[in-house]
Write an enzyme that holds these catalytic residues in place. Structure first.
Site, short mmCIF file in Angstrom:
data_model
loop_
_atom_site.label_atom_id
_atom_site.label_comp_id
_atom_site.label_asym_id
_atom_site.label_seq_id
_atom_site.Cartn_x
_atom_site.Cartn_y
_atom_site.Cartn_z
N ARG A 1 46.19 68.64 -116.32
CA ARG A 1 45.57 69.68 -115.73
C ARG A 1 45.40 71.03 -116.58
NH1 ARG A 1 47.89 70.60 -110.94
NH2 ARG A 1 49.02 72.41 -111.98
N SER A 2 46.76 71.06 -117.30
CA SER A 2 46.59 72.36 -118.10
C SER A 2 46.57 72.19 -119.66
CB SER A 2 48.34 72.92 -118.26
OG SER A 2 48.60 73.33 -116.69
N ARG B 1 70.45 62.08 -114.57
CA ARG B 1 72.20 62.64 -114.78
C ARG B 1 73.06 61.70 -114.47
NH1 ARG B 1 70.68 67.65 -110.69
NH2 ARG B 1 69.37 68.93 -112.34
N CYS C 1 71.69 72.97 -110.09
CA CYS C 1 71.71 74.32 -110.00
C CYS C 1 73.43 74.87 -109.22
CB CYS C 1 70.63 75.35 -109.59
SG CYS C 1 70.11 74.54 -108.14
N GLY D 1 65.48 78.31 -106.40
CA GLY D 1 66.00 77.07 -106.73
C GLY D 1 65.01 75.86 -106.26
N ARG E 1 69.45 77.27 -97.20
CA ARG E 1 68.62 78.03 -97.77
C ARG E 1 68.53 79.59 -97.14
NH1 ARG E 1 66.66 76.76 -102.71
NH2 ARG E 1 65.81 74.75 -102.17
N HIS F 1 72.81 81.40 -106.25
CA HIS F 1 73.46 80.60 -105.25
C HIS F 1 74.90 81.07 -105.13
CE1 HIS F 1 69.90 78.23 -105.64
NE2 HIS F 1 70.38 77.33 -106.15
N ASN G 1 70.99 80.69 -110.36
CA ASN G 1 70.76 79.44 -110.22
C ASN G 1 69.57 78.91 -111.33
OD1 ASN G 1 69.26 81.08 -108.30
ND2 ASN G 1 68.01 79.36 -108.08
#
Lengths: 348, 348, 348, 348
Positions: free
Chosen positions: B38-39, B108, B146, B177, B233, B240, B325
């Site tokens: 789209r970009s 990760r 984070c 976050g 949250r 954080h 974060n």
């Protein structure tokens, strides 16, 4: 015929909640209001900057504020006094035959003063007789710290059914818990403060053990588990959220824990006390609940909400609890205590 | 002569932070920006609604956005891609000889991908050689979630010095976050949400064990302690906060723990990497610190703040940790990883 | 060789900003700090609870706080004193040959005291000579109320080019404007307060007329237009937002107004004063700007942002202006005033 | 015997408020709920993520959601449809003999559709007959934009008594006005947004003129004064605050204005409609009122609060008005409209 009651610290944050919650109460009628010398002699409307929505009830607005020295015609006095003065004032009034139902922290850990959550430890009222032998007839009963009401209610069914071994709890506490003006807006704007003064963590670590313990041979016996607390102030108007890690003597599934919580009832429910919630603990199913804005007002703020009950490592549990800190956690707690006194005949 | 770098997911929240933090970077220069179809084809200024203070750097604003398919001239690519696409895109680019330094969660926990905090486990970079045998030359390295960056940094000195036995941690996480638009304002106005989707708790319970573990015989060996997390949250823009209860193999005083934390240094400090904080951990003395608004920007957001280090029951510790974060916990973490690659000669 | 300066009210909110902004200042060095008797004799580090991010500069932290009575070695004194004491203290110090550059409101409307925004009315410094005839050499200059700095800067180019006929302005003011502890968090949690004490509306309605007026024959002549203000406190940490309806003597298009605003420059820009923004007014194009969090820090908080410049009925304009209230609206304003004094040779 | 009613857009933010406010309504009973195709066929409990405190009423939770195509057994349909679909759906249902009472903006300015505030312009219901000639029996009535309800109610008594010449108004609007998810939390954290899309300013500048105008010879005649609006989104959950500068044809004292406001009553009060507030406008005396958190719920959210009524320059007035945007400004407004239809016999 309603019972006349007096409010100590009537112009403060807790005092205002007492007056709000007692408007149209079926058993009690506020006929006396007491505050500091600065307010005495004025009408309540003049003396008080009302900080709850709307305006104070007309009947109370017209009362003349008196000092906390008394004399009071009401036997039952609800106390929302600041802890800087509550200790002596409440003792003096108990010595004058009053039943002082206090939200203040001063006498909570006294050796003959019940620290009462009526659903949990109404048998602690036996201590009143011990106290009366000392005073000649008057007595003090107290309700716990605002966070502790929520925590101890949520722990009570688990302790009864499975036995608590240890608890780690982190609180996210509302602004109203600090009274007015309380927390500076500069301290919570876009912020969290990981500290609350006045021994907040110590109270959370000690009061539940008295509440969940026993009363035997004229003395309180604290429950044998340990609690570690870490407290925070967050930018929420009302409603303390607590995240707890609970280790039990007897490992338990999340489903069994939820069943124990949801089915929990106590003497206020059996007696249908006017302020008692139908269900003291609401177990919420949504994976993002409880939330202060959505859940704090359940059953007029008198129910504690528990959610996210789930297994932790090593057979423990994780859960979230929420309490409306100025209703179930303060003025509403004291009113329920007062109702239990009347139902038990302790105000005669 | 600066090294050209590309940014994957350049228009997103993390991508914008990459571009902001790399403005005037002494080693790296953003010469390629990639985003969704789209970009693609627009200038960065056109494609991006800049949501950080001020405006995007002029040099980047003029770049034409390309798709993430490449080709890219830069060997080093920083990835802030959404996890819905990062897995495949990053693998494909590693297969084309790129060094992909990713903030995304997808790789990760891969068996040969370092989950890197340069101060803590730079020896995990040995896994790059394993990976290169698979890909032929390209590779992926990742930084943690984070919250985990803050938690693992705060735990690393304690683990090294005293050995971790178990950790209970409660997070109070900032709005940024969740990216943009992220959390609805209706969900956090006067509220706390005791839940974060996307496996947040699971990441916090697993990633630190990889980070604080070893790499031996071509495989990662997780550290042997358990972590329990409960996430929230809160209405804070950035930063954080984490409240941790830490049990150690070897009991330790709060003073010794603070000393271990404050004196902690790692390879980024030895090598004076451009983005490295002088002190990775700031130990704060005030009893109400760290606080997001006051402490998140220490050392340009790259230092983790730790405070309220105090004794818990049974020889454990309680402490509060704070991480910015989107800087130390995301884009800044990846940039520091990229700097370490260059300093180690892994971008040659 | 830097000029030594003293800070009056050094431990307060504005005093802390002075010290923060003067760290590494190329012309001035803080060598004396004064505060109330309660703080005097302590080091600045001991006396001050630092409420800005990070910690106070080391060099200032070591200074011993003195009382505001003096004596002071510095000729130039920046005052962030509370208005309850600023009036007398500043007069006394001007009488002792000091140049007092004050942020306090007490002397702003005095007949021979400049109410200065250096870009707008630097010719008002002629009043210093008048004042010195009264004092013998010392003098006071002041900067406006925090909202007024933003409003008057945004109005100045329009007044010069087209002539102001009337202004209606509504403010949405940040919490830091009230100092510390300032506004109770209970008053702004999920709330707006449509009132600010201390004559806030009156200041906004009077100060801009002095600033945008002239100085002739030894007296200030207020500008001839009227201002109506309605003020609000909102839950924003820093940054006052103002919505203005502006009627002009000579009708003007939004495009011409924006051109006048964007091209506005003054003496601080000509002289390249250290704290001067390159462009005093940033005209923003986005239809949802300016916003406090995104725009308050433009040019280190010294630029005023103006947006949504659009036609109103009857040939008027509507616009939004934003000022960082504790930088451009307070301490930064005073520092820029001090720089102009030095550049003009008024500190010799 | 209650009248069955249907709710269009039942799962949305306004639809939920309809269902909440109609629980235990003395005249109406929700028996049909309609929403998008995605929800159709599910029970309401399944289809709806309830975002108000507590849980949806049991009786509605069990209903099966249908599409907005109908057929509906209820003659009276309350519409909280999104404006992207409301235009056609409501027209189609009016063509099928339904009385559609809509909160959507689509038909508000239609030539034969009343834009109704029952206290203010109930005579506009004459347009229903005009409309019915077109449709054959069904019709649409609408309530104003959420801000406009508050503004027009506050202006109506002044316009009747003294004649409005012009109004400048700045709004500080609550988050709930944008629906769910609505405003990103990142856009309002520590922030104000000086813009609301969807033509918010244009609605505020046009709708009050229709409401306060007349209906003569089969056509609406707008009131002859001009309105300028400047709108803002602030971090408040519920309650739109408005700061207005009002110029009147006939100059008036603040005291007379307050008297006109406080004594204002209309047809809902005369007929004692179930949802009608006893006093549509509460004039507050405190110099810092109205405030959203303290005043939005007056008379169950159906009263508009007005405060700080004070003289402006040139004989005008300044005042603050507050409306609960999702009750008096949306669902409650529509319900009151429905009640007036029934009381007038327009649902027979």
């Amino acid at each position: 015929m309603k019972l006349p009651v007096g409010i100590l610290g009537a112009t403060g944050a807790v005092g205002q909640r007492f007056i709000q919650l007692l408007e149209n109460h079926p058993w009690f009628e506020v006929t006396e209001v007491a505050a500091s010398d600065r307010s005495a002699g004025k009408t309540y409307a003049e003396a008080c900057t009302w900080r709850l929505p709307g305006a104070p009830p007309e009947a109370v607005a017209r009362l003349t504020v008196q000092t906390t020295d008394g004399p009071f015609r009401s036997r039952l006095l609800f106390s929302g006094l600041d802890s800087s003065v509550a200790g002596e004032v409440e003792s003096a009034l108990a010595a004058k035959d009053h039943a002082v139902v206090s939200n203040s922290r001063n006498h909570r850990m006294d050796a003959d003063v019940p620290l009462l959550i009526p659903e949990v430890n109404s048998e602690h009222l036996e201590a009143v007789a011990v106290q009366q032998r000392r005073t000649g007839g008057g007595y003090i009963i107290t309700n716990p710290n605002c966070s502790v009401v929520g925590l101890a209610l949520a722990l009570a069914p688990l302790h009864k059914a499975f036995g608590l071994a240890s608890v780690h709890v982190v609180t996210l506490q509302a602004l109203s818990g600090a009274g007015y003006p309380g927390v500076s807006s500069m301290d919570v704007a876009d912020n969290v403060v990981p500290y609350i003064g006045g021994g907040e963590e110590e109270k959370i670590e000690s009061e539940p053990r008295k509440i969940l313990g026993g009363f035997a041979n004229g003395a309180f016996v604290p429950a044998p588990f340990g609690i570690s607390a870490s407290v925070h102030r967050v930018a929420v108007s009302d409603g303390h959220t607590m995240a707890a890690f609970v280790r039990l003597v007897q490992p338990v599934s999340a489903a069994d824990a939820m069943e124990a919580l949801a089915s929990f009832r106590g003497e206020p429910q059996e007696r249908s006390l006017p302020t008692a919630p139908a269900r003291p603990i609401h177990v919420l199913k949504g994976n993002d609940r409880p939330q202060p804005r959505l859940d704090r007002d359940r059953e007029n703020g008198m129910a504690v909400s528990v959610g996210r009950v789930r297994a932790d490592r090593d057979g423990g549990l994780k859960l979230e609890a929420l309490v409306h800190n100025t209703i179930r956690g303060a003025a509403g707690a004291a009113i329920l205590n007062g109702e239990l006194l009347r139902a038990r005949g302790l105000l005669a």
